[in-house]
Design a protein around this motif. Structure first.
Motif, PDB file in Angstrom:
ATOM      1  N   SER A   8       0.813  -1.212   0.000  1.00  0.00           N
ATOM      2  CA  SER A   8       0.000   0.000   0.000  1.00  0.00           C
ATOM      3  C   SER A   8       0.846   1.263   0.000  1.00  0.00           C
ATOM      4  O   SER A   8       0.358   2.346   0.283  1.00  0.00           O
ATOM      5  N   CYS A  10       3.558   1.623   1.969  1.00  0.00           N
ATOM      6  CA  CYS A  10       4.149   1.829   3.295  1.00  0.00           C
ATOM      7  C   CYS A  10       5.672   1.783   3.171  1.00  0.00           C
ATOM      8  O   CYS A  10       6.207   1.421   2.133  1.00  0.00           O
ATOM      9  N   LYS A  12       7.904  -0.161   4.419  1.00  0.00           N
ATOM     10  CA  LYS A  12       8.466  -1.488   4.155  1.00  0.00           C
ATOM     11  C   LYS A  12       8.350  -1.865   2.688  1.00  0.00           C
ATOM     12  O   LYS A  12       9.228  -2.515   2.136  1.00  0.00           O
ATOM     13  N   PHE A  39      -5.573  -2.343  -4.343  1.00  0.00           N
ATOM     14  CA  PHE A  39      -5.960  -3.458  -3.484  1.00  0.00           C
ATOM     15  C   PHE A  39      -6.684  -4.568  -4.241  1.00  0.00           C
ATOM     16  O   PHE A  39      -6.615  -5.727  -3.854  1.00  0.00           O
ATOM     17  N   ALA A  43      -5.509  -8.308  -4.062  1.00  0.00           N
ATOM     18  CA  ALA A  43      -6.435  -9.359  -3.628  1.00  0.00           C
ATOM     19  C   ALA A  43      -6.503 -10.483  -4.667  1.00  0.00           C
ATOM     20  O   ALA A  43      -6.623 -11.653  -4.324  1.00  0.00           O
ATOM     21  N   LYS A  44      -6.420 -10.118  -5.936  1.00  0.00           N
ATOM     22  CA  LYS A  44      -6.499 -11.131  -6.984  1.00  0.00           C
ATOM     23  C   LYS A  44      -5.319 -12.096  -6.921  1.00  0.00           C
ATOM     24  O   LYS A  44      -5.416 -13.241  -7.342  1.00  0.00           O
ATOM     25  N   ARG A  46      -4.192 -13.091  -4.230  1.00  0.00           N
ATOM     26  CA  ARG A  46      -4.424 -13.788  -2.965  1.00  0.00           C
ATOM     27  C   ARG A  46      -3.314 -13.531  -1.948  1.00  0.00           C
ATOM     28  O   ARG A  46      -2.866 -14.439  -1.258  1.00  0.00           O
ATOM     29  N   VAL A  47      -2.881 -12.300  -1.897  1.00  0.00           N
ATOM     30  CA  VAL A  47      -1.871 -11.940  -0.909  1.00  0.00           C
ATOM     31  C   VAL A  47      -2.582 -11.461   0.348  1.00  0.00           C
ATOM     32  O   VAL A  47      -3.489 -10.647   0.289  1.00  0.00           O
ATOM     33  N   LEU A  48      -2.205 -12.008   1.494  1.00  0.00           N
ATOM     34  CA  LEU A  48      -2.840 -11.613   2.756  1.00  0.00           C
ATOM     35  C   LEU A  48      -2.069 -10.524   3.466  1.00  0.00           C
ATOM     36  O   LEU A  48      -2.627  -9.699   4.165  1.00  0.00           O
ATOM     37  N   VAL A  49      -0.754 -10.572   3.340  1.00  0.00           N
ATOM     38  CA  VAL A  49       0.053  -9.579   4.040  1.00  0.00           C
ATOM     39  C   VAL A  49       1.023  -8.898   3.094  1.00  0.00           C
ATOM     40  O   VAL A  49       1.656  -9.551   2.270  1.00  0.00           O
ATOM     41  N   THR A  50       1.082  -7.589   3.230  1.00  0.00           N
ATOM     42  CA  THR A  50       2.035  -6.820   2.444  1.00  0.00           C
ATOM     43  C   THR A  50       3.210  -6.464   3.337  1.00  0.00           C
ATOM     44  O   THR A  50       3.053  -6.460   4.550  1.00  0.00           O
ATOM     45  N   VAL A  59       3.265 -15.562  -6.322  1.00  0.00           N
ATOM     46  CA  VAL A  59       3.741 -14.916  -5.103  1.00  0.00           C
ATOM     47  C   VAL A  59       4.921 -15.683  -4.508  1.00  0.00           C
ATOM     48  O   VAL A  59       4.828 -16.891  -4.260  1.00  0.00           O
TER      49      VAL A  59
END
Lengths: 82, 358
Positions: A8, A10, A12, A39, A43-44, A46-50, A59
């Protein structure tokens, strides 16, 4: 090779982008780094954490910023299987 | 070079074993040394203040300096130990695994489980949105998802370590329990309110296909888990230590100079409005819990009550403005309002409860 840094925007995520670019150079692999902040796109995949790193739509890393050496390893293996 | 062979996924995992052994042996003496140093911190701080700096422990300056010299290493040492321990525990719980555990759970039991998993799953509020989408897409109920999203930031290891260091295990335990209860109840209430229609429409329309989840349940070696813990220490303590130092410096000033009982009149247990005020003040503050707790501890010494203090802490880390702005991307304003309202109510109740009990 298509490399996507997912995040997003950030701190990191920016670090991951910079480190990936460096690793790309030291690995001597050809590829383009793209920073995805949408986003829906994230989401497509299927990433849960950035932050996350995807190579050719797959991924490889999620939720952490690996060391440059690790990134070089990931990039060279991906390039070898391409 | 070793790093490279280790991370390439297809490489045989043979050469890991010997280093694992070495790393584990190294850990035990390190822990013993830690305990030994920790035990003598108070004495060393007093000796430094009186014999080296020639200050009397009864003077304003002397008592401030001794406080600072004792609290800084104490809190930092606790922080390192707790963050390391939590880091190792977290290496067992990836967000993916948490999602697998939670999917197929009903409300109630799901809320309890989600709140507890929120404590041990690594989480950063910058991934709140992808996580939210991932959970909802898998069919995890909205309320259960919220239980997770509330407990993950609120019950965090930095807050727990600092509370333990400065207030003792009892307050830390109260904080942990209260945080879990708020997350469970608030999530359950949001579920009961049927607020699904206030999630942005595109979230449910998003078709990521039936979830096959790239289940990364790779077995980590213990060496990797220890590395994970050390990484967490480097990252979290590395970021937080200046705030801790600054907080303790202010706290030391209060400790030495502010007269006993001064704050009882407006932060004590007799003023009903101190708790709502504490919650309001906490919302715009973000991630500086590390610097706030030492100040708050010094304030309490001078007569402030525990209720407002806990309420303030929870509000600072549980209701953060940046996280809400990020969540706005997937939630309509009414749901964000509901979320803030329910959590703020919970914090208020906890604040009043503790003022009444203690």
């Amino acid at each position: 090779m298509n490399i996507q840094v997912l995040g997003s925007g950030c701190s990191k995520c920016r670090e991951l982008e910079a480190r990936t670019k460096k690793a790309l150079q030291s690995a001597g692999v050809a590829g383009e780094v793209e920073h995805v902040t949408d986003f829906v796109e994230i989401a497509k995949l299927r990433v849960l954490v950035t932050p996350a790193l995807a190579i050719n739509g797959e991924v490889k890393v999620a939720g952490k910023v690996p060391s440059e050496a690790e990134l070089v390893g990931i990039l060279t293996t991906a390039a070898a299987t391409e | 070079m070793e790093d490279i062979t280790e991370t390439s996924v297809s490489a045989p995992p043979a050469p890991v074993e010997p280093t694992t052994q070495q790393r584990r042996w190294w850990l035990l003496p390190a822990l013993l040394l830690w305990a030994l140093v920790y035990r003598w911190l108070g004495t060393v701080a007093d000796v430094l203040t009186t014999s080296v700096l020639h200050l009397s422990l009864d003077s304003h300056l002397g008592s401030s300096v001794a406080f600072f010299l004792f609290e800084v290493p104490k809190v930092l040492m606790l922080l390192i130990l707790v963050v390391f321990g939590v880091g190792v525990v977290r290496s067992f719980f990836t967000p993916d695994r948490t999602r697998q555990i939670l999917s197929g759970k009903r409300e109630s039991a799901g809320n309890v489980l989600a709140a507890m998993l929120g404590v041990v799953t690594p989480f950063c509020s910058c991934s709140a949105v992808p996580l939210f989408i991932g959970f909802v897409e898998t069919g995890i109920p909205l309320g259960v998802t919220f239980s997770f999203l509330i407990s993950a930031p609120m019950v965090n290891e930095v807050a727990l370590a600092l509370l333990f260091g400065m207030f003792g295990w009892r307050v830390a335990a109260i904080y942990l329990t209260a945080g879990l209860v708020i997350a469970i109840v608030a999530g359950w209430v949001i579920g009961r309110l049927r607020m699904e229609r206030f999630v942005e429409d595109w979230v449910y329309e998003l078709d990521t296909g039936v979830n096959t989840a790239n289940s990364s349940n790779e077995r980590m070696s213990w060496e990797k888990r220890i590395d994970y813990g050390l990484d967490a220490v480097r990252e979290i303590v590395g970021k937080v230590w200046p705030y801790v130092m600054a907080g303790i410096a202010v706290g030391a000033g209060i400790h030495g100079y502010v007269p006993e009982g001064l704050l009882a009149s407006f932060l004590g247990s007799d003023t009903w409005w101190s708790i709502p005020l504490a919650v309001l003040l906490g919302v715009p503050m973000y991630s500086n819990a590390a610097g706030i707790i030492p100040v708050v501890q010094a304030l309490m010494e001078k007569g402030a009550a525990l209720g407002p203090v806990l309420a303030f802490m929870m509000s600072v880390i549980g209701l953060s403005l940046p996280e809400m702005i990020i969540l706005r991307k997937v939630l309509k304003p009414r749901l964000i309002g509901g979320f803030v309202g329910v959590v703020a109510m919970g914090i208020l109740l906890v604040g009043y409860l503790f003022t009444a009990i203690l």
